[in-house]
Design a protein around this motif. Structure first.
Motif: not given
Length: 249
Positions: A83-95
């Protein structure tokens, strides 16, 4: 674009993260042919699904995987335990951007995170990052199929939080983050995003995606391939990664 959904590639709106897939072949039961499945599935499910279908063990007993074996859901329409899905965890430094990249905030000051906890979807920070864009229009609007016309969103882009009920509002038109009755829900969802952005969950800073001398194709039989560096070989920028940042809301 992914009409009628909102946004497109590189955005965290449904138009950027929701995709259509199909399954075909003789192993697909006849009762499943032509059926639609609306489960929350992810690319990480491909490996355990194919491995389970082929009877190939993965990693060993007791080893946790992010993906799920979705064959029963695909072939039989069985419920899937997610039921839960992290789509993106974008904490710096980014990508994986280098510290030398201009105009990129570091230390967790810029967030690019979203999570689905069905039927809710929360955004923390930016829905997309303005970096290297050649089109001055916002990328979080809608595009029509006929005429390919752009419809801009009415809400501001720079909002700290967004909340959508993607079961009732799959085009993400109604941001419910400021409604009083949803404040406890927002707090719990943001807490889950913070968990995924912590060392407790296994989060680590992204690897820099800048060119490295050891990746030169001439060192790998003129092919682009992964390379392994030994302990004595330093990786550029690795020491400059933010090892422990706080997700700021």
């Amino acid at each position: 674009r992914n009409s009628p959904l909102r946004g497109g590639k590189t955005t965290l709106f449904e138009g950027g993260v929701r995709a259509v897939s199909f399954v075909n072949g003789g192993a697909l039961p006849s009762a499943a042919r032509g059926k639609r499945r609306m489960h929350i599935l992810h690319a990480v499910d491909v490996l355990p699904t194919l491995a389970g279908f082929a009877g190939v063990p993965l990693l060993g007993e007791g080893v946790l995987m992010d993906g799920l074996d979705a064959w029963a859901a695909i072939a039989e329409g069985a419920p899937i335990n997610r039921t839960e899905l992290p789509l993106n965890i974008g904490v710096n430094p980014l990508g994986g951007l280098s510290r030398l990249a201009p105009n990129i905030v570091r230390g967790g000051g810029l967030n690019y995170s979203a999570l689905i906890s069905w039927p809710w979807k929360v955004f923390v920070g930016q829905p997309y990052i303005e970096f290297g864009a050649i089109d001055d229009r916002r990328r979080d609007g809608w595009w029509t199929v006929q005429g390919y016309e752009y419809i801009p969103p009415a809400e501001e882009k720079d909002l700290p939080l967004r909340l959508y009920n993607v079961e009732q509002d799959e085009t993400e038109q109604f941001n419910l983050a400021n409604q009083p009755e949803h404040q406890s829900l927002i707090e719990s969802l943001v807490a889950r995003v913070k968990f995924y952005a912590s060392k407790e969950s296994g989060w680590v800073p992204p690897q820099p995606n800048m060119p490295h001398l050891l990746g030169n194709p001439r060192l790998h039989n003129w092919t682009w391939a992964p390379f392994v560096h030994g302990e004595s070989e330093a990786v550029e920028d690795e020491g400059d990664q933010d090892e422990d940042v706080e997700l700021m809301v």
